[in-house]
Motif scaffolding. Structure first.
Motif, short mmCIF file in Angstrom:
data_model
loop_
_atom_site.label_atom_id
_atom_site.label_comp_id
_atom_site.label_asym_id
_atom_site.label_seq_id
_atom_site.Cartn_x
_atom_site.Cartn_y
_atom_site.Cartn_z
N VAL A 3 5.77 5.87 0.42
CA VAL A 3 4.66 6.97 0.69
C VAL A 3 3.50 6.20 0.37
O VAL A 3 3.25 5.50 -0.63
CB VAL A 3 4.80 8.03 -0.64
CG1 VAL A 3 3.71 8.94 -0.59
CG2 VAL A 3 6.04 8.87 -0.65
N PRO A 4 2.75 6.36 1.54
CA PRO A 4 1.32 5.60 1.49
C PRO A 4 0.46 6.22 0.30
O PRO A 4 0.50 7.31 -0.14
CB PRO A 4 0.56 6.22 2.81
CG PRO A 4 1.71 6.64 3.41
CD PRO A 4 2.50 7.13 2.83
N SER B 284 0.94 -1.18 -0.14
CA SER B 284 -0.06 -0.06 0.03
C SER B 284 1.05 1.18 -0.20
O SER B 284 0.50 2.39 0.49
CB SER B 284 -0.98 -0.08 1.18
OG SER B 284 -0.28 -0.07 2.30
N GLN B 285 2.16 1.19 -0.34
CA GLN B 285 3.08 2.27 -0.36
C GLN B 285 3.67 2.17 -1.71
O GLN B 285 3.74 1.28 -2.28
CB GLN B 285 4.09 2.17 0.75
CG GLN B 285 3.49 2.04 2.17
CD GLN B 285 4.68 2.14 3.23
OE1 GLN B 285 5.86 1.75 2.85
NE2 GLN B 285 4.32 2.42 4.50
N GLY B 286 4.00 3.51 -1.94
CA GLY B 286 4.74 3.77 -3.52
C GLY B 286 5.91 4.76 -3.46
O GLY B 286 6.38 4.88 -1.98
N ALA B 287 6.55 5.28 -4.60
CA ALA B 287 7.47 5.95 -4.39
C ALA B 287 7.26 7.31 -5.43
O ALA B 287 6.47 6.90 -6.24
CB ALA B 287 8.71 5.40 -4.93
N SER C 120 6.02 2.94 -8.62
CA SER C 120 6.43 4.53 -8.84
C SER C 120 5.81 5.51 -9.39
O SER C 120 5.33 4.99 -10.47
CB SER C 120 7.99 4.31 -9.17
OG SER C 120 8.89 3.67 -8.40
N THR C 121 5.68 6.85 -8.85
CA THR C 121 5.17 7.63 -9.56
C THR C 121 5.98 8.59 -10.18
O THR C 121 6.75 9.20 -9.13
CB THR C 121 4.12 8.54 -8.51
OG1 THR C 121 3.01 7.38 -8.14
CG2 THR C 121 3.19 9.40 -9.39
N SER C 122 5.91 8.87 -11.46
CA SER C 122 7.17 9.78 -11.97
C SER C 122 6.49 10.93 -12.32
O SER C 122 5.54 11.19 -12.92
CB SER C 122 7.59 9.08 -13.27
OG SER C 122 8.86 10.07 -13.86
N VAL D 236 5.36 24.32 -7.39
CA VAL D 236 4.53 23.55 -6.78
C VAL D 236 3.62 22.79 -7.66
O VAL D 236 2.99 23.02 -8.66
CB VAL D 236 3.50 24.28 -5.99
CG1 VAL D 236 2.41 23.29 -5.28
CG2 VAL D 236 4.11 25.26 -4.98
N THR D 237 3.72 21.46 -7.67
CA THR D 237 2.91 20.45 -8.69
C THR D 237 1.60 20.78 -8.13
O THR D 237 1.24 20.53 -7.06
CB THR D 237 3.46 19.21 -8.64
OG1 THR D 237 3.18 18.46 -7.38
CG2 THR D 237 4.96 19.00 -8.76
N PRO D 238 0.59 20.13 -9.13
CA PRO D 238 -0.80 20.01 -8.91
C PRO D 238 -0.86 18.65 -8.09
O PRO D 238 0.12 17.88 -8.17
CB PRO D 238 -1.39 19.72 -10.38
CG PRO D 238 -0.38 20.25 -11.24
CD PRO D 238 0.87 20.29 -10.70
N MET D 239 -1.97 18.63 -7.30
CA MET D 239 -2.26 17.16 -6.55
C MET D 239 -2.37 16.22 -7.61
O MET D 239 -2.74 16.27 -8.79
CB MET D 239 -3.71 17.34 -5.94
CG MET D 239 -3.62 18.50 -4.93
SD MET D 239 -2.56 18.05 -3.33
CE MET D 239 -3.53 16.68 -2.48
N PHE D 240 -1.52 15.02 -6.98
CA PHE D 240 -1.52 13.71 -7.92
C PHE D 240 -1.63 12.51 -7.05
O PHE D 240 -1.63 12.69 -5.86
CB PHE D 240 0.03 13.70 -8.78
CG PHE D 240 1.10 13.71 -7.80
CD1 PHE D 240 1.39 12.65 -7.27
CD2 PHE D 240 1.74 14.98 -7.54
CE1 PHE D 240 2.68 12.63 -6.46
CE2 PHE D 240 2.73 15.05 -6.48
CZ PHE D 240 3.18 13.72 -6.08
N GLN D 241 -2.04 11.37 -7.51
CA GLN D 241 -2.35 10.14 -7.01
C GLN D 241 -1.04 9.34 -6.74
O GLN D 241 -0.51 9.06 -8.00
CB GLN D 241 -3.40 9.38 -7.67
CG GLN D 241 -3.73 8.06 -7.15
CD GLN D 241 -4.60 8.17 -5.65
OE1 GLN D 241 -5.33 9.05 -5.79
NE2 GLN D 241 -4.25 7.45 -4.97
N VAL D 242 -0.72 9.00 -5.73
CA VAL D 242 0.39 7.98 -5.41
C VAL D 242 -0.15 6.61 -5.46
O VAL D 242 -1.28 6.08 -4.71
CB VAL D 242 1.13 8.28 -4.38
CG1 VAL D 242 2.19 7.31 -3.96
CG2 VAL D 242 1.92 9.52 -4.56
#
Length: 139
Positions: A80-81, A34-37, A108-110, A98-104
Motif C-alpha cells: 500500500v503506497p 514508500s509502501q506499507g502494509a 505495517s499499520t495496525s 468503516v474506519t476513519p481515515m488513517f495514514q499508511v
C-alpha cells in the motif's frame, strides 16, 4: 600506448555501468520503502468470535483493492503506497464497518480489532422481502 587508451576507456565504461546500476538499485529501494502494509483482525461484536469478511481499501471514495480475512479473522493488505486511506469491512448479515481515515507509512499499520455488528434478523428479512416485492411488481 593504444592498450593504455583502451584500458582507460573500458574503465570509464565500467564506472558508468556501475553508476547506472547503483541508481536503478536505489530507485527500486526507494519504491519498496514508500509502501506499507495494513493489518488487523475482524470479529463478531456480540460473541467476540473471529469472522471471515471482505476488507476493502479506499482512498477518498475510490476503491483500490481488497482481501478476505482468514478463518481467524486476520487480514493483511500489502504494498500500500504511503497516504491517507479508510477500510470498509463487509459481510452479509452484518453492518458495514468503516474506519476513519488513517495514514499508511512504510511499516505495517495496525488497525487492531474491528468488530462487526449483526443486522437484526427482522430487519434483514424485511429488507430482503421488500426488495423481492418491488422486483416482482416491475416484472
Amino acid at each position: 600506448m593504444k592498450a593504455k587508451k583502451i584500458q582507460h576507456k573500458t574503465g570509464k565504461l565500467r564506472n558508468v555501468g556501475l553508476l547506472v546500476g547503483m541508481v536503478i538499485a536505489s530507485l527500486s529501494t526507494v519504491k519498496a520503502q514508500s509502501q506499507g502494509a495494513i493489518i488487523g483482525q475482524i470479529s463478531d461484536f456480540q460473541s467476540g468470535k473471529p469472522v471471515k469478511a471482505y476488507v476493502l481499501l479506499y482512498n477518498d471514495s475510490t476503491l483500490l483493492g481488497g482481501v478476505a480475512s482468514d478463518s481467524a479473522g486476520h487480514f493483511k493488505l500489502d504494498h500500500v503506497p504511503q497516504g491517507m486511506y479508510s477500510v470498509h469491512v463487509k459481510l452479509i448479515g452484518y453492518q458495514t464497518e468503516v474506519t476513519p481515515m488513517f495514514q499508511v507509512h512504510t511499516s505495517s499499520t495496525s488497525l487492531g480489532q474491528l468488530n462487526l455488528n449483526k443486522i437484526p434478523r427482522r430487519l434483514f428479512g424485511a429488507a430482503l422481502w421488500r426488495k423481492r416485492k418491488v422486483a416482482s411488481m416491475y416484472l
